[in-house]
Design a protein around this motif. Sequence first.
Motif, PDB file in Angstrom:
ATOM      1  N   THR A  55       0.792  -1.127   0.064  1.00  0.00           N
ATOM      2  CA  THR A  55      -0.148   0.046  -0.084  1.00  0.00           C
ATOM      3  C   THR A  55       0.667   1.255   0.010  1.00  0.00           C
ATOM      4  O   THR A  55       2.026   1.336   0.394  1.00  0.00           O
ATOM      5  CB  THR A  55      -0.976   0.000   1.137  1.00  0.00           C
ATOM      6  OG1 THR A  55      -1.562   1.140   0.998  1.00  0.00           O
ATOM      7  CG2 THR A  55      -0.117   0.174   2.718  1.00  0.00           C
ATOM      8  N   GLY A  56       0.197   2.470  -0.601  1.00  0.00           N
ATOM      9  CA  GLY A  56       0.870   3.515  -0.544  1.00  0.00           C
ATOM     10  C   GLY A  56       0.582   4.181   0.962  1.00  0.00           C
ATOM     11  O   GLY A  56       1.502   5.087   1.269  1.00  0.00           O
ATOM     12  N   GLY A  57      -0.290   3.806   1.659  1.00  0.00           N
ATOM     13  CA  GLY A  57      -0.347   4.071   3.126  1.00  0.00           C
ATOM     14  C   GLY A  57      -1.147   5.241   3.495  1.00  0.00           C
ATOM     15  O   GLY A  57      -1.347   5.873   4.741  1.00  0.00           O
ATOM     16  N   SER A 128       5.935   5.341   1.525  1.00  0.00           N
ATOM     17  CA  SER A 128       6.642   4.436   0.300  1.00  0.00           C
ATOM     18  C   SER A 128       7.701   5.236  -0.531  1.00  0.00           C
ATOM     19  O   SER A 128       7.486   6.583  -0.358  1.00  0.00           O
ATOM     20  CB  SER A 128       5.541   4.114  -0.858  1.00  0.00           C
ATOM     21  OG  SER A 128       4.524   3.322  -0.015  1.00  0.00           O
ATOM     22  N   LEU A 129       8.755   4.668  -0.858  1.00  0.00           N
ATOM     23  CA  LEU A 129       9.830   5.315  -1.664  1.00  0.00           C
ATOM     24  C   LEU A 129       9.299   6.048  -2.955  1.00  0.00           C
ATOM     25  O   LEU A 129       8.532   5.136  -3.505  1.00  0.00           O
ATOM     26  CB  LEU A 129      10.796   4.080  -2.163  1.00  0.00           C
ATOM     27  CG  LEU A 129      11.575   3.741  -0.797  1.00  0.00           C
ATOM     28  CD1 LEU A 129      12.763   2.544  -1.527  1.00  0.00           C
ATOM     29  CD2 LEU A 129      12.475   4.700  -0.252  1.00  0.00           C
ATOM     30  N   GLY A 133       8.762   1.374  -9.869  1.00  0.00           N
ATOM     31  CA  GLY A 133       8.870   0.173  -9.348  1.00  0.00           C
ATOM     32  C   GLY A 133       8.102  -0.066  -7.953  1.00  0.00           C
ATOM     33  O   GLY A 133       7.620   0.701  -7.170  1.00  0.00           O
ATOM     34  N   LEU A 134       8.322  -1.408  -7.619  1.00  0.00           N
ATOM     35  CA  LEU A 134       7.649  -1.965  -6.186  1.00  0.00           C
ATOM     36  C   LEU A 134       8.737  -2.000  -5.054  1.00  0.00           C
ATOM     37  O   LEU A 134       9.422  -2.652  -5.119  1.00  0.00           O
ATOM     38  CB  LEU A 134       6.975  -3.065  -6.417  1.00  0.00           C
ATOM     39  CG  LEU A 134       6.046  -3.634  -5.469  1.00  0.00           C
ATOM     40  CD1 LEU A 134       5.012  -2.845  -5.248  1.00  0.00           C
ATOM     41  CD2 LEU A 134       5.541  -5.095  -5.827  1.00  0.00           C
ATOM     42  N   HIS A 135       8.277  -1.096  -3.996  1.00  0.00           N
ATOM     43  CA  HIS A 135       9.629  -1.035  -2.818  1.00  0.00           C
ATOM     44  C   HIS A 135       8.603  -1.077  -1.578  1.00  0.00           C
ATOM     45  O   HIS A 135       8.112  -0.134  -1.228  1.00  0.00           O
ATOM     46  CB  HIS A 135      10.351   0.112  -2.959  1.00  0.00           C
ATOM     47  CG  HIS A 135      11.003   0.273  -4.335  1.00  0.00           C
ATOM     48  ND1 HIS A 135      12.086  -0.123  -4.628  1.00  0.00           N
ATOM     49  CD2 HIS A 135      10.712   1.083  -5.564  1.00  0.00           C
ATOM     50  CE1 HIS A 135      12.492   0.293  -5.899  1.00  0.00           C
ATOM     51  NE2 HIS A 135      11.470   1.058  -6.344  1.00  0.00           N
ATOM     52  N   TRP A 136       8.366  -2.151  -1.011  1.00  0.00           N
ATOM     53  CA  TRP A 136       7.475  -2.390  -0.073  1.00  0.00           C
ATOM     54  C   TRP A 136       8.364  -2.773   1.544  1.00  0.00           C
ATOM     55  O   TRP A 136       7.806  -2.475   2.421  1.00  0.00           O
ATOM     56  CB  TRP A 136       6.407  -3.352  -0.346  1.00  0.00           C
ATOM     57  CG  TRP A 136       6.667  -4.711  -0.339  1.00  0.00           C
ATOM     58  CD1 TRP A 136       6.975  -5.012  -1.890  1.00  0.00           C
ATOM     59  CD2 TRP A 136       7.075  -5.716   0.449  1.00  0.00           C
ATOM     60  NE1 TRP A 136       7.265  -6.675  -1.835  1.00  0.00           N
ATOM     61  CE2 TRP A 136       7.374  -6.916  -0.657  1.00  0.00           C
ATOM     62  CE3 TRP A 136       6.721  -5.781   1.619  1.00  0.00           C
ATOM     63  CZ2 TRP A 136       7.705  -8.066  -0.101  1.00  0.00           C
ATOM     64  CZ3 TRP A 136       6.989  -7.266   2.136  1.00  0.00           C
ATOM     65  CH2 TRP A 136       7.625  -8.263   1.380  1.00  0.00           C
ATOM     66  N   GLN A 137       9.367  -3.536   1.390  1.00  0.00           N
ATOM     67  CA  GLN A 137       9.891  -4.037   2.684  1.00  0.00           C
ATOM     68  C   GLN A 137      10.468  -2.887   3.451  1.00  0.00           C
ATOM     69  O   GLN A 137      11.192  -2.010   3.046  1.00  0.00           O
ATOM     70  CB  GLN A 137      10.848  -5.134   2.396  1.00  0.00           C
ATOM     71  CG  GLN A 137      10.517  -6.318   1.820  1.00  0.00           C
ATOM     72  CD  GLN A 137      11.573  -7.432   1.672  1.00  0.00           C
ATOM     73  OE1 GLN A 137      12.084  -7.512   2.742  1.00  0.00           O
ATOM     74  NE2 GLN A 137      11.613  -8.441   0.727  1.00  0.00           N
ATOM     75  N   ASP A 142       4.096  -2.832   5.206  1.00  0.00           N
ATOM     76  CA  ASP A 142       4.869  -3.914   5.843  1.00  0.00           C
ATOM     77  C   ASP A 142       4.884  -3.757   7.397  1.00  0.00           C
ATOM     78  O   ASP A 142       4.906  -4.648   8.110  1.00  0.00           O
ATOM     79  CB  ASP A 142       5.989  -4.019   5.108  1.00  0.00           C
ATOM     80  CG  ASP A 142       7.156  -5.206   5.556  1.00  0.00           C
ATOM     81  OD1 ASP A 142       6.327  -6.170   6.050  1.00  0.00           O
ATOM     82  OD2 ASP A 142       8.212  -5.013   5.567  1.00  0.00           O
ATOM     83  N   MET A 143       5.540  -2.545   7.724  1.00  0.00           N
ATOM     84  CA  MET A 143       5.656  -2.396   9.093  1.00  0.00           C
ATOM     85  C   MET A 143       4.559  -2.394   9.992  1.00  0.00           C
ATOM     86  O   MET A 143       4.544  -2.870  11.301  1.00  0.00           O
ATOM     87  CB  MET A 143       6.349  -1.059   9.441  1.00  0.00           C
ATOM     88  CG  MET A 143       7.767  -1.045   8.592  1.00  0.00           C
ATOM     89  SD  MET A 143       8.975  -2.374   9.256  1.00  0.00           S
ATOM     90  CE  MET A 143       9.001  -2.258  10.626  1.00  0.00           C
ATOM     91  N   MET A 144       3.296  -1.894   9.349  1.00  0.00           N
ATOM     92  CA  MET A 144       2.071  -1.970   9.979  1.00  0.00           C
ATOM     93  C   MET A 144       1.747  -3.578  10.448  1.00  0.00           C
ATOM     94  O   MET A 144       1.361  -3.967  11.544  1.00  0.00           O
ATOM     95  CB  MET A 144       1.017  -1.059   9.326  1.00  0.00           C
ATOM     96  CG  MET A 144      -0.329  -1.497  10.075  1.00  0.00           C
ATOM     97  SD  MET A 144      -1.705  -0.628   9.291  1.00  0.00           S
ATOM     98  CE  MET A 144      -1.631  -1.409   7.569  1.00  0.00           C
TER      99      MET A 144
END
Length: 475
Positions: A55-57, A128-129, A133-137, A142-144
Motif C-alpha cells: 500500500t501507499g499508506g 513509500s519510496l 517500481g515496487l518497494h515495500w519491505q 509492511d511495518m504495520m
Amino acid sequence: MTDLYPGRRSSLRIAVMGGGIAGMVFAVRAAELGGHVTVLEQGSEELYRCNTRYTGGAFHLCFHDIDEPADELAAAIKAVTAGFATDDLVGAIAADARHAIRWLQEKGIRMMKAGPDAWRQHFLAPPSLMQPGLHWQGRGGDMMLRTLQHRLETQGGNVLRGAQVVRLLTGRDRCTGVEYQREGQLHTLDADLVMLADGGFQANLDMLRKYVSPAPEKLKQRGAGVSRGDAIRLAEEAGAALVGMQNIYGHLLCHDALHNDKLWPYPIMDLLAGAGIVVDRNGQRVMDEGLGGVYMTNALARLDDPQGTVLIFDRAIWEGPATEFILPANPHLPLSGGTVESAGSLQELAARMGIDAGGLAQTVATYNQALASGGAAGLQPSRSGATARPISHAPYHAVRLLPGITFTMGGIAIDGHGRVLRPDGQPIAGLYASGCCTGGFEGGERAGYVGGLTKSATISWRAAAHAMGQERQAA
C-alpha cells in the motif's frame, strides 16, 4: 481435529481468515478484548505477500481528512458513490474512522503528515519510496503488519501461515468454525466467531470474467495478486448476499507495464487521460475521461479488448497535468522505459499508433470545438469535469493504455458492525467480514472510490468490539 486453544476453553475462540489489514486489526482488537485468536493466512512466507504490504499508506475518505465532521464525510461518500454506499456503512465509517486510526497509533503504528492536502494527513510511516517500481519491505504497510502481528502474539494469539480455508463449519443456525488445508493436510478449527478478511477476487480470472471484464487476462495486477475470492465464495455458500461485484479499484498504466516492472504500480496515466482523450483503433473516444482514473480503469476493463485503447494528448498537457501527482508521467514514464510516441501532426501520430487517421482527426476537431463552446457535456460519450484540455499544440503524443487492477470493490453484504448478511438483511450468527471481500461501500455506476485502508480498518475495529460484546452476552 487440531486444537489451537489447549487448556483455554473458558474464553471465546476466534478464527480469522486473512492476514492483511482487515484481518489483523480485527484479530488484535478481539484479542485485547479477551478473545483467543488464530489468524489463518494462506501465504507461507514470513512476510507473506498481500495488498497491505504494497500500500501507499493513505488513510482518507474520498480524499477528505478523516478528522472532518462525520456528516461532511458521509455526504462526500454518498456523492462519490452516487448514492450506492449503504447508509449503515456510510454512517459507521464516517463516524468511527478517526477512532480506528487513533487506535492503530496507540498500538504503535507510525503515521505522518505527508503533505498539505486533506487526504495526506494520515500516512503510514515510513512512507513509500518515491521511485518507479515496487518497494515495500520496511515501508509503512509492511511495518504495520509486523507491528500488529507482534501485538497479537503478546496477547496470546497467533498467525498460522500456509493455511488455506476451504470450508465454513455451520451448525445450530450459525457459523461454528472453519476447515483449512495446510501442508497437504485438512484440519478443523472450531470457533465461536469467524472473521472473513482474505481480500477480493482480483486473482480469480473466472470471477473477473463473470462480474468485471470479458477479457480479465488482459488486466495488469498492480497489487499482490493473491486474493482469489475464497471468502466471497464460502460466504455465499453459507447463505450470504453479495453486492456490487462489478467494480474494481485500479489505475491506468502504460501498456509497457506488461513487461517492465518499473512501470507499476506507478507512474499512472490517470491525470494525463483526464486532460486528454482515450480512443480506440477507429480514433473514436470510448468513455467520459472526466470521471477519474478509477472510473476509466473500469470502463477499459469492460471493453472486448481492454488493451486496445490509446491516450492522445499534446505538448501543453505533457508539460502541465502530466507533471502532477505521485511519480508523475512526466518525467518518470520515459525515464523508466515507457513508450511515449510523438509526432508533428495527428495524421503522423495516427499512423505510428495504428489508428484510423481520419477518425482521430475528426474526433479531436469535434472535441476541441466542444471545449471552446462550453458544450463538452454534449459529446458522445459525454465529457464531464473541469480537467479537459484542448489538443492543439504540437508535438502530439500518444501512450498505449493498460487497465491495472489493485482490488475488487464488491463482495459480501455486511452491516456497520461487519456482520455478514443474508439476502433478507438478517445476519448470519457467528460470521463477520471486513475489507475487500465485502461490498456495499465503494462502487456504484461511477465506480466511486472511497478509501480501502480506512474502510478495512474501521469496520474491523468496530466488528471486533461488537462481536466480543454480543458473544459474551450470549455466553
